[in-house]
Write a protein that holds these residues in place. Structure first.
Motif, short mmCIF file in Angstrom:
data_model
loop_
_atom_site.label_atom_id
_atom_site.label_comp_id
_atom_site.label_asym_id
_atom_site.label_seq_id
_atom_site.Cartn_x
_atom_site.Cartn_y
_atom_site.Cartn_z
N LEU A 4 0.84 -1.20 0.00
CA LEU A 4 0.00 0.00 0.00
C LEU A 4 0.87 1.24 0.00
N TYR A 6 1.57 4.98 1.15
CA TYR A 6 1.26 5.99 2.16
C TYR A 6 1.97 7.27 1.74
N ASN A 45 -4.16 5.40 8.15
CA ASN A 45 -5.11 5.07 7.09
C ASN A 45 -6.06 6.23 6.79
N GLU A 46 -6.94 6.00 5.81
CA GLU A 46 -7.86 7.05 5.36
C GLU A 46 -8.87 7.46 6.43
N ASP A 51 -2.21 2.32 11.17
CA ASP A 51 -2.07 0.96 10.65
C ASP A 51 -0.80 0.30 11.18
N ARG A 88 -4.22 7.49 2.60
CA ARG A 88 -3.25 6.92 3.54
C ARG A 88 -2.03 7.83 3.56
#
Length: 104
Positions: A4, A6, A45-46, A51, A88
């Protein structure tokens, strides 16, 4: 599975801001005599939850590392924003622990 992404603070239009600190609040005995500052990277996170807590290179005891991770894991932030969209994001903080004296 791809990792992911960020966004670092310099890519955000609005940086994450701390809303609440639900982490460890009770004083803990940190056995380190003179703990050196450590760079902590938070992956947020959003929704503004943490996280992951990543500790930079350090010479801290396992107790001190665990305390830092637990303290930051429970924090809540306003999410980082890219224009009007929550994304993120990552935040870096330098943490300095004060050695505590155990109460007898």
């Amino acid at each position: 599975m791809p990792e992911l992404h960020y966004f670092p603070p310099e890519e955000l239009s609005v940086k994450p801001q701390i809303l609440s600190d639900a982490g460890s609040s009770e004083p803990t005995f940190i056995p380190d005599i003179l703990p050196l500052p450590v760079l902590v990277q938070l992956l947020i996170n959003e929704q503004g939850g943490v996280d992951r807590v990543i500790l930079g290179e350090n010479f801290l005891s396992d107790t001190a590392k665990k305390y830092i991770v637990e303290s930051f894991s429970g924090m809540k932030f306003s999410p980082g924003m890219l224009g009007p969209t929550p994304v993120r994001s990552q935040l870096q903080i330098v943490v300095s622990l004060d050695p505590t004296i155990p109460v007898n």
